[in-house]
Scaffold this motif. Structure first.
Motif, PDB file in Angstrom:
ATOM      1  N   LEU A  34     -59.753 -25.119   9.092  1.00 21.38           N
ATOM      2  CA  LEU A  34     -60.577 -24.076   9.689  1.00 21.38           C
ATOM      3  C   LEU A  34     -61.520 -24.697  10.708  1.00 21.38           C
ATOM      4  O   LEU A  34     -62.199 -25.687  10.414  1.00 21.38           O
ATOM      5  CB  LEU A  34     -61.378 -23.335   8.623  1.00 21.38           C
ATOM      6  N   LEU A  35     -61.563 -24.117  11.894  1.00 20.39           N
ATOM      7  CA  LEU A  35     -62.426 -24.586  12.974  1.00 20.39           C
ATOM      8  C   LEU A  35     -63.506 -23.538  13.204  1.00 20.39           C
ATOM      9  O   LEU A  35     -63.182 -22.369  13.455  1.00 20.39           O
ATOM     10  CB  LEU A  35     -61.633 -24.781  14.275  1.00 20.39           C
ATOM     11  N   GLY A  36     -64.767 -23.917  13.128  1.00 19.32           N
ATOM     12  CA  GLY A  36     -65.813 -22.931  13.356  1.00 19.32           C
ATOM     13  C   GLY A  36     -67.183 -23.479  13.033  1.00 19.32           C
ATOM     14  O   GLY A  36     -67.337 -24.641  12.643  1.00 19.32           O
ATOM     15  N   VAL A  48     -62.019 -28.649   6.997  1.00 17.52           N
ATOM     16  CA  VAL A  48     -62.872 -27.882   7.903  1.00 17.52           C
ATOM     17  C   VAL A  48     -63.322 -28.774   9.052  1.00 17.52           C
ATOM     18  O   VAL A  48     -63.669 -29.942   8.848  1.00 17.52           O
ATOM     19  CB  VAL A  48     -64.121 -27.346   7.155  1.00 17.52           C
ATOM     20  N   LEU A  49     -63.312 -28.232  10.257  1.00 17.69           N
ATOM     21  CA  LEU A  49     -63.925 -28.875  11.414  1.00 17.69           C
ATOM     22  C   LEU A  49     -65.145 -28.034  11.788  1.00 17.69           C
ATOM     23  O   LEU A  49     -65.015 -26.957  12.366  1.00 17.69           O
ATOM     24  CB  LEU A  49     -62.945 -28.958  12.592  1.00 17.69           C
ATOM     25  N   ARG A  89     -65.182 -31.391  20.562  1.00 18.86           N
ATOM     26  CA  ARG A  89     -64.748 -31.655  19.194  1.00 18.86           C
ATOM     27  C   ARG A  89     -63.387 -31.023  18.915  1.00 18.86           C
ATOM     28  O   ARG A  89     -62.539 -31.598  18.222  1.00 18.86           O
ATOM     29  CB  ARG A  89     -65.795 -31.135  18.208  1.00 18.86           C
ATOM     30  N   ILE A  90     -63.144 -29.825  19.453  1.00 17.87           N
ATOM     31  CA  ILE A  90     -61.835 -29.189  19.281  1.00 17.87           C
ATOM     32  C   ILE A  90     -60.750 -30.020  19.956  1.00 17.87           C
ATOM     33  O   ILE A  90     -59.664 -30.249  19.397  1.00 17.87           O
ATOM     34  CB  ILE A  90     -61.853 -27.763  19.840  1.00 17.87           C
ATOM     35  N   ALA A  91     -61.038 -30.505  21.185  1.00 15.12           N
ATOM     36  CA  ALA A  91     -60.051 -31.304  21.913  1.00 15.12           C
ATOM     37  C   ALA A  91     -59.736 -32.597  21.161  1.00 15.12           C
ATOM     38  O   ALA A  91     -58.561 -33.009  21.061  1.00 15.12           O
ATOM     39  CB  ALA A  91     -60.561 -31.609  23.322  1.00 15.12           C
ATOM     40  N   LEU A 117     -54.827 -27.206  26.151  1.00 10.27           N
ATOM     41  CA  LEU A 117     -54.544 -28.383  25.326  1.00 10.27           C
ATOM     42  C   LEU A 117     -53.071 -28.472  24.937  1.00 10.27           C
ATOM     43  O   LEU A 117     -52.679 -29.348  24.170  1.00 10.27           O
ATOM     44  CB  LEU A 117     -55.395 -28.343  24.047  1.00 10.27           C
ATOM     45  N   SER A 118     -52.265 -27.540  25.436  1.00 11.46           N
ATOM     46  CA  SER A 118     -50.826 -27.501  25.182  1.00 11.46           C
ATOM     47  C   SER A 118     -50.506 -27.209  23.719  1.00 11.46           C
ATOM     48  O   SER A 118     -49.523 -27.706  23.165  1.00 11.46           O
ATOM     49  CB  SER A 118     -50.154 -28.818  25.610  1.00 11.46           C
TER      50      SER A 118
END
Length: 356
Positions: A34-36, A48-49, A89-91, A117-118
């Motif tokens: 999970l990203l958030g 989690v990120l 951070r997502i990249a 980011l493909s």
């Protein structure tokens, strides 16, 4: 063979996004992160990120309104450290984890950034008028679209190609299990995390106008008067609203996904008072429910003298109408759809990555 993970981006407005992300992540048979921004809520999963908060202030509507903002975005303010850190951070995570897919619930900017980011995306569609250029570009770049509401409630303004690209899995809520409390004739008023909450004076006046019913209020309430009617009970935040909904003869609240899913799953008579949201998503839901005879749509709280008739109208609803909108196991259907997409995108013979 290690299976490539799925990323699931979670918007931080309200609690509904993280609640359904948690349910779906637990149902997937492939690793999911999970990203958030989770500073105010427990994501409830192991991977989690946690992202820096990119908001320019509390209470903004998700759009920066800058004259130089590119037309493909809603929110791209300049000079915001949180936004820069969030994207970085997502990249970095995408480069390291090599995700097979990112589910985006919801953000035009994250959907388009993932494409840059493909990484393929599955973009969640919310109700409301989302025919503006940024939404349509995010929809165009996605592999598929996912709607957590039935096709019956899909607004007519959406282009045919958007509808054709959408999988409607239905309302997602934890299904009631086991013995449930019987209805006790009470009225339950619910305020969620994404809204402004209730006003004590308004609630007290409504409770006095309908003295034969017990009023139970869940969520934040401001300006509580010192003299409260005996039939008004303020519970504040509760860990689980399900038992309160079970006992209610009538539920009163906004048009957010969490509450609407809960009343559909329990076939509860419902007075929907939508809260302001970008793109009128709650208004669209309230109008659609009312058009089907599944709820009463009330644009605002209203004066006390209107509440006796409003309660009578709500109690006269046929609960079978709102029950007909539920299908059950929406989390399972969503997880199977996401898993099948991931399997199709990751056939096992993918060429090695070039990592600089």
């Amino acid at each position: 063979m290690t299976r490539r993970p799925i990323g699931y981006y979670v918007h931080h407005q309200g609690a509904g996004h993280v609640a359904r992300a948690r349910l779906i992540a637990r149902a997937l048979d492939r690793p999911c992160t999970l990203l958030g921004t989770f500073h105010a809520v427990d994501p409830g999963v192991a991977s989690v990120l946690d992202l820096p908060d990119d908001r320019i202030g509390e209470g903004f509507d998700g759009r920066d309104h800058a004259a130089t903002r590119p037309l493909a975005f809603h929110y791209a303010p300049l000079g915001i450290d949180g936004l820069r850190g969030r994207m970085a951070r997502i990249a970095a995570w995408a480069a390291a984890a090599d995700p097979v897919l990112i589910v985006v619930d919801v953000s035009v900017e994250i959907a388009l950034f993932a494409r840059l980011l493909s990484v393929p995306t599955l973009v969640v569609r919310l109700p409301g008028d989302r025919t503006d250029a940024p939404h349509l570009e995010a929809f165009r770049g996605a592999e598929r679209l996912l709607a957590f509401f039935p096709e019956t409630l899909d607004g007519g303004a959406n282009p045919d190609w958007v509808r054709a690209k959408t999988e409607h899995v239905g309302f997602l809520a934890a299904e009631p299990t086991g013995d449930r409390p019987a209805e006790d004739g009470s009225l339950v008023v619910v305020y969620g995390r994404g809204g402004a909450g209730g006003h004590g004076a308004d609630l007290a006046a409504a409770a006095r106008a309908v003295p034969e019913r017990q009023w139970h209020v869940l969520g934040p309430v401001a300006d509580v008067p010192s003299a409260m009617p005996a039939n008004l009970h303020l519970h504040g935040w509760v860990g689980e609203i399900g038992p309160h909904l079970d006992r209610a003869a009538l539920v009163i609240g906004a048009g957010g996904d969490g509450l609407v899913s809960g009343v559909v799953a329990r076939a509860k008579r419902f007075v929907c008072i939508p809260e302001p949201r970008a793109f009128d998503e709650q208004v669209a839901t309230a109008r659609a429910l009312a058009a089907l005879g599944a709820a009463i749509h009330r644009p605002a709280w209203g004066p006390p003298e209107e509440w006796p008739a409003l309660v009578r109208a709500g109690l006269a609803l046929n609960p079978a109408r709102i029950a007909s909108l539920g299908r059950g196991d929406a989390a399972g259907r969503a997880a199977r759809l996401i898993g099948a997409m991931a399997d199709g995108l990751d056939p096992g013979d993918r060429a090695p990555r070039c990592v600089g």
